[in-house]
Write a protein that holds these residues in place. Structure first.
Motif, mmCIF file in Angstrom:
data_model
loop_
_atom_site.group_PDB
_atom_site.id
_atom_site.type_symbol
_atom_site.label_atom_id
_atom_site.label_comp_id
_atom_site.label_asym_id
_atom_site.label_seq_id
_atom_site.Cartn_x
_atom_site.Cartn_y
_atom_site.Cartn_z
ATOM 1 N N LEU A 264 0.824 -1.207 0.000
ATOM 2 C CA LEU A 264 0.000 0.000 0.000
ATOM 3 C C LEU A 264 0.858 1.256 0.000
ATOM 4 O O LEU A 264 0.518 2.259 -0.648
ATOM 5 C CB LEU A 264 -0.941 -0.002 1.215
ATOM 6 N N ASP A 265 1.986 1.190 0.737
ATOM 7 C CA ASP A 265 2.870 2.354 0.768
ATOM 8 C C ASP A 265 3.478 2.599 -0.612
ATOM 9 O O ASP A 265 3.569 3.740 -1.072
ATOM 10 C CB ASP A 265 3.977 2.133 1.800
ATOM 11 N N ALA A 266 3.884 1.494 -1.288
ATOM 12 C CA ALA A 266 4.410 1.641 -2.644
ATOM 13 C C ALA A 266 3.338 2.174 -3.586
ATOM 14 O O ALA A 266 3.601 3.044 -4.423
ATOM 15 C CB ALA A 266 4.937 0.302 -3.147
ATOM 16 N N ALA A 267 2.106 1.656 -3.425
ATOM 17 C CA ALA A 267 1.002 2.151 -4.257
ATOM 18 C C ALA A 267 0.726 3.617 -3.972
ATOM 19 O O ALA A 267 0.433 4.400 -4.881
ATOM 20 C CB ALA A 267 -0.243 1.311 -4.023
ATOM 21 N N ARG A 268 0.830 3.977 -2.671
ATOM 22 C CA ARG A 268 0.596 5.378 -2.305
ATOM 23 C C ARG A 268 1.651 6.283 -2.925
ATOM 24 O O ARG A 268 1.336 7.334 -3.487
ATOM 25 C CB ARG A 268 0.612 5.539 -0.788
ATOM 26 N N ARG A 269 2.936 5.832 -2.859
ATOM 27 C CA ARG A 269 3.992 6.640 -3.466
ATOM 28 C C ARG A 269 3.795 6.747 -4.974
ATOM 29 O O ARG A 269 4.011 7.813 -5.568
ATOM 30 C CB ARG A 269 5.361 6.038 -3.152
ATOM 31 N N GLU A 270 3.397 5.627 -5.595
ATOM 32 C CA GLU A 270 3.152 5.663 -7.043
ATOM 33 C C GLU A 270 1.999 6.591 -7.370
ATOM 34 O O GLU A 270 2.048 7.357 -8.343
ATOM 35 C CB GLU A 270 2.851 4.243 -7.547
ATOM 36 N N ALA A 271 0.947 6.528 -6.518
ATOM 37 C CA ALA A 271 -0.194 7.427 -6.730
ATOM 38 C C ALA A 271 0.219 8.885 -6.545
ATOM 39 O O ALA A 271 -0.219 9.771 -7.284
ATOM 40 C CB ALA A 271 -1.327 7.066 -5.779
ATOM 41 N N GLU A 272 1.087 9.134 -5.544
ATOM 42 C CA GLU A 272 1.559 10.499 -5.333
ATOM 43 C C GLU A 272 2.380 10.973 -6.519
ATOM 44 O O GLU A 272 2.270 12.128 -6.945
ATOM 45 C CB GLU A 272 2.385 10.560 -4.042
ATOM 46 N N LYS A 273 3.236 10.065 -7.072
ATOM 47 C CA LYS A 273 4.010 10.450 -8.255
ATOM 48 C C LYS A 273 3.083 10.768 -9.423
ATOM 49 O O LYS A 273 3.275 11.753 -10.142
ATOM 50 C CB LYS A 273 4.971 9.325 -8.634
ATOM 51 N N ALA A 274 2.077 9.883 -9.603
ATOM 52 C CA ALA A 274 1.122 10.128 -10.693
ATOM 53 C C ALA A 274 0.374 11.431 -10.468
ATOM 54 O O ALA A 274 0.137 12.210 -11.397
ATOM 55 C CB ALA A 274 0.142 8.953 -10.796
ATOM 56 N N HIS A 275 0.022 11.680 -9.187
ATOM 57 C CA HIS A 275 -0.682 12.927 -8.871
ATOM 58 C C HIS A 275 0.208 14.125 -9.152
ATOM 59 O O HIS A 275 -0.232 15.129 -9.730
ATOM 60 C CB HIS A 275 -1.118 12.896 -7.404
ATOM 61 N N ASP A 276 1.492 14.013 -8.728
ATOM 62 C CA ASP A 276 2.422 15.125 -8.988
ATOM 63 C C ASP A 276 2.634 15.321 -10.479
ATOM 64 O O ASP A 276 2.700 16.460 -10.967
ATOM 65 C CB ASP A 276 3.770 14.850 -8.295
ATOM 66 N N LEU A 277 2.748 14.199 -11.228
ATOM 67 C CA LEU A 277 2.932 14.303 -12.680
ATOM 68 C C LEU A 277 1.722 14.965 -13.315
ATOM 69 O O LEU A 277 1.850 15.822 -14.197
ATOM 70 C CB LEU A 277 3.167 12.919 -13.277
ATOM 71 N N LEU A 278 0.523 14.567 -12.854
ATOM 72 C CA LEU A 278 -0.695 15.181 -13.383
ATOM 73 C C LEU A 278 -0.724 16.669 -13.066
ATOM 74 O O LEU A 278 -1.060 17.493 -13.929
ATOM 75 C CB LEU A 278 -1.926 14.490 -12.788
ATOM 76 N N ARG A 279 -0.325 17.030 -11.830
ATOM 77 C CA ARG A 279 -0.341 18.433 -11.446
ATOM 78 C C ARG A 279 0.660 19.235 -12.280
ATOM 79 O O ARG A 279 0.337 20.314 -12.787
ATOM 80 C CB ARG A 279 -0.005 18.568 -9.954
#
Length: 941
Positions: A426-441
């Protein structure tokens, strides 16, 4: 050693708490929590929390207050912990609880003389006093006790109300209530009822919700103080003398066995008494028989128990063993325990059973038997009738429980491992989601367009940074607001139909001209893409808006350029037809046999003038083409401005005189020097003078003024003619632009003169502009050129242009597929005394050249089949034609064409229509290619 290790590690970790914990302390709940005479917090729970904090190296400060106040402060985070909170389901989601540190039971306190209340349901119709937000309050409220509850903020006040005769009972913890009634002097008036077993209080430490780190550290501290004896010391100090004697809870599991043992003791005592009584009286025989029966009954009970029960003498001999024991280990009565269990001759070195005889206190321990069964052993000391010390041992088989606990521990370990792995995933998924969120932003914020997400209510849920550039709102300010608030009412009315379509599930793309607040009118290209949920319903839409105002302006400019091109082509056709008409008429006149010499002379003059007009027209077009392609070259030299003006006036004077204008020229007394091309700058000034002459009614005034300011020279051409509308001044110097587009086109022109002026001036590092107050008020054109500083004296020769003469007639070959052009040129050369041969294609030209060996060949480039370049190369390869001079005739004047001709072997290059003067110069020179090329180039330009 384990305790010391845990304590040591806790002190290292505790260093992180630099600021004291704010701990609440309840007032009026003795002996657990109260204040002393100095107002300091005291009580069992307070001292226990203080000791736990000390062990864990956590500084604390206590803040006493009423329970309900402290409870609200803890939930709001104004304090960090409470030492005494009853754990209840409704409180689980509000705070974090440690493991229970104390258990307590409640009782109904009534006035003496009133019947006791044994169960909660007995109080259904009574008026009950409870402490606000206490466990008793929640217990009754959860069972529907609402109307009959009397809520107080201080338990002492509740007891006073009960003692005064008001209400029926107080529900409170028995221990605290009993002690409080003694403290306030009401123990003679109020008494507690029996303990209520329908619920109990599990008193815990409580910390703020989410502070699991502090909760775990307090749990660790509780384990330490229970291990090192501090808990027992505090318990005896505060609760030992007040707690009513109760059977230890740890003995509940074997309560049935204990009862059987008591009955066994009773039977043994009865047997001893019967033996003594039998010596005294026979009447006791009957009683003895009864006791024997009772003993047998107790014996039967012990035999049926699912635990083993044995009686041991002080010399290790088994006095009694029940069936459960003997079924597992055989007959044991009369045998020593170490003999029949371990086949040993001496007592066991490690055995906790006989510690009971030494301490005269119960002993609890664990034992694994020879059959690999695990037992929980409870040894109780007692004395036989004669006072002999004995031990009753109860053994509970906990093998299955132990195995279940082991399985549970293994399951917990496996579960914890899975939790750790899942947490890592979940932590890896969260970091990946944060990266995707940052990339989207980052993508959204750097996109050159408005990007946002809008819900079904047309409210922004996400927006990029461009909204701040367009509307002045940050993305945070945009989110949550309706589209109408951001884009304005006028733009909303324009785009709302598209929002209805996208909310219906349609992907919409459109271009609209909208008026936006702060930035005004814009052309936008917008795309609305619906966002569908799993069931296909629209839950919002993605917006992408691009500002296409520049593109629209470019499209409009292209349309305008296309319109001007069409107008130019129409004007060009008109301008070409104008000179062709008099030429055609003159030709027709010359064909008439009755034409005399005067009329023929007039026809020749007309044709000459109109051809010159056509040449000038083509020259202007070629100049514009060269400038637009960057092919024109300037021959810059230091020039005196007066010379430029003089040549321009000489060029324009015939037109000025023809329209009877008055020209005034004003030059400064000192010479002004610029660096430039004399021909081009004279052409610029001449074009402005010609425009002034054409667009000023006959008899007008034209003024040419030159002045000097700082490092610039200004040449001003002013007239009192028709003037220019100020609105068209910015477009005046654009290619093909014309102010007057009247059908008569009396002044002619293609709309390229001023564009040519602007380009040439710019190439000289200057600028040109026009000034006019409007129609009928004249106009002024101003040229600014950089001045050479300091001015240097420059010699400007003005050589006369002398036409060279041909010393002897030449044998010439004229080659052109245009028969009229070839024959007219032949007539012209023949009139000059030359012998001229004609050919109309390349093959015929080669045949004639080899046969006649002409001195000069005038060769057209664009011949059908074999072009002029191929003919020239073939002539150059023929040895008998090595000295023949080749002159190219072409309608192309580009430098690349000249280079190709030179490579093919041509000696000179003339541009059609060929100037008679240039042709004479070329024929007169012995080196035909050098200066002739320059003169021809000059003419064509």
């Amino acid at each position: 050693m384990l305790t010391l290790a845990v304590l040591s590690s806790s002190r290292l970790v505790g260093a992180e708490y630099r600021q004291p914990l704010r701990v609440g302390s309840e007032i009026g709940f003795p002996p657990y929590a109260d204040i002393d005479d100095q107002g300091r917090s005291t009580g069992f729970a307070v001292e226990l929390f203080a000791r736990v904090a000390e062990v864990m190296d956590i500084p604390v400060t206590f803040h006493p207050d009423r329970w309900d106040v402290l409870w609200q402060k803890l939930k709001r985070g104004e304090i960090d912990a409470l030492p005494l909170v009853a754990r209840m389901p409704e409180r689980e989601g509000q705070v974090e609880f440690t493991r229970p540190h104390t258990l307590g039971y409640d009782s109904f306190f009534v006035r003496k003389g009133h019947p006791p209340i044994k169960f909660i349901e007995q109080a259904r119709a009574l008026s009950i006093i409870v402490l606000r937000s206490d466990a008793s309050h929640h217990a009754l409220a959860g069972r529907g006790f609402n109307r009959q509850l009397v809520i107080v903020d201080d338990l002492a006040d509740g007891f006073r109300l009960l003692a005064s005769g008001q209400h029926d009972a107080v529900l409170a913890p028995m221990l605290q209530g009993s002690r409080l009634t003694r403290t306030i002097g009401l123990s003679e008036v109020i008494e507690p009822g029996p303990l209520l077993m329908e619920y109990r209080r599990e008193f815990c430490f409580a910390v703020r919700k989410g502070d699991t780190a502090l909760r775990d550290r307090l749990n660790q501290g509780l384990t330490i103080v229970k291990t090192n004896g501090d808990y027992d010391r505090l318990y005896r100090k505060w609760l030992g003398i007040s707690a009513p004697p109760t059977f230890p809870i740890k003995y509940v599991a074997w309560a049935a066995g204990a009862a059987a043992v008591l009955f066994s003791l009773l039977a043994l005592w009865t047997w001893t008494l019967r033996r003594q009584v039998s010596l005294r009286t026979a009447e006791l025989v009957q009683a003895y028989a009864a006791v024997q029966r009772e003993r047998q009954h107790m014996y039967d009970v012990l035999q049926t128990l699912p635990v083993y029960v044995i009686l041991l003498s002080q010399n290790y001999e088994v006095v009694f063993a029940n069936r459960f024991f003997e079924q597992r280990y055989g007959k044991a009565r009369g045998k020593r325990c170490y003999e029949y269990l371990f086949k040993s001759d001496t007592p066991c070195e490690v055995c906790d059973t006989f510690k009971t005889l030494k301490t005269n206190a119960p002993v609890e321990w664990r034992w694994s038997g020879p059959d690999r069964h695990d037992y929980e052993i409870h040894d109780f000391p007692f004395k036989d009738i004669d006072g002999t010390p004995m031990i009753m041992e109860v053994g509970i088989d906990i093998t299955e429980i132990t195995r279940a606990k082991q399985a549970l521990r293994e399951a917990n370990a496996s579960l914890e491992q899975r939790v750790v792995e899942r947490t890592a995933e979940l932590d890896a998924a969260r970091r990946e989601a944060e990266k995707a969120h940052d990339l989207l932003r980052v993508t959204m914020d750097n996109a050159p367009a408005l990007m946002s997400y809008i819900d079904r209510e047309c409210r922004f849920r996400r927006a990029n940074r461009n909204y701040e550039l367009w509307f002045g709102y940050t993305p945070e300010q945009v989110c949550g607001r309706h589209m109408r608030e951001i884009v304005g009412e006028e733009a909303w009315q324009a785009i709302s139909p598209y929002t209805q379509r996208v909310l219906a599930g349609e992907r919409v793309a459109f271009e609209r001209h909208v008026v936006l607040p702060n930035i005004g009118p814009r052309w936008v290209h917008a795309t609305y893409s619906p966002d569908l949920d799993a069931e296909g319903r629209v839950q919002g839409f993605v917006v992408h808006v691009l500002d296409i105002s520049e593109r629209k302006r470019a499209e409009e400019a292209l349309r305008e350029a296309d319109r001007r091109k069409d107008e130019f082509l129409a004007m060009l056709a008109h301008e070409l037809r104008n000179p062709l008409a008099p030429i055609s008429n003159a030709v027709q006149i010359m064909k008439q046999s009755s034409s005399d010499e005067t009329r023929l002379s007039w026809c020749r003059d007309v044709i000459s003038r109109q051809v010159e007009q056509l040449v000038r027209l083509v020259d202007d077009l070629m100049d514009v083409s060269r400038i637009s392609r960057g092919k024109i070259e300037l021959k810059k030299d230091p020039l005196e401005v007066a010379v430029i003006v003089q040549r321009a006036v000489e060029t324009s004077q015939p037109l000025i005189d023809a329209r009877r204008h008055e020209l005034s020229v004003h030059l400064p007394s000192e010479p002004l020097i610029v660096e430039g091309d004399l021909v081009r700058l004279s052409q610029v000034v001449s074009n402005l003078l010609n425009n002034a002459a054409k667009y000023t009614d006959e008899g007008g005034c034209i003024t040419l003024t030159v002045d000097h300011e700082n490092d610039d020279i200004f040449i001003r051409v002013r007239d009192n003619g028709r003037g220019i509308d100020p609105s068209v001044l910015p477009s005046l110097f654009q290619l093909f632009y014309q102010v007057d587009r009247t059908i008569d086109r009396s002044e002619g022109g293609l709309g390229i003169g001023l564009s040519l002026v602007n380009s040439l001036v710019t190439m000289h590092g200057g600028e040109v502009w026009a000034v006019s107050e409007g129609r009928g008020k004249g106009s002024e054109f101003v040229i600014r050129l950089p001045c050479l500083s300091p001015p240097l004296p420059v010699d400007f020769p003005y050589p006369a242009v002398l036409l060279p003469s041909v010393e002897a007639p030449l044998r010439m070959l004229v080659v052109d597929d245009n028969r009229d052009a070839a024959q007219s040129l032949s007539i012209l050369l023949t009139s000059m005394g030359h012998k001229v041969l004609l050919a109309y294609d390349g093959h015929a030209a080669l045949k004639i050249a080899r046969a006649e060996r002409p001195q000069v060949v005038l060769l057209d480039i664009g011949l059908p089949g074999m072009d002029g370049y191929a003919v020239a190369r073939a002539i150059r390869r023929h040895p008998t034609l090595a000295t023949t001079q080749l002159i190219a005739l072409s309608g192309y004047s580009g430098q690349e064409n000249r280079e190709t001709a030179k490579a093919a072997g041509f000696d000179a290059y003339l541009t059609k229509p060929v100037s008679f003067v240039d042709l004479q110069r070329v024929l007169a020179r012995q080196s035909l290619f050098g200066q002739a090329t320059n003169q021809a180039s000059l003419h064509s330009s």
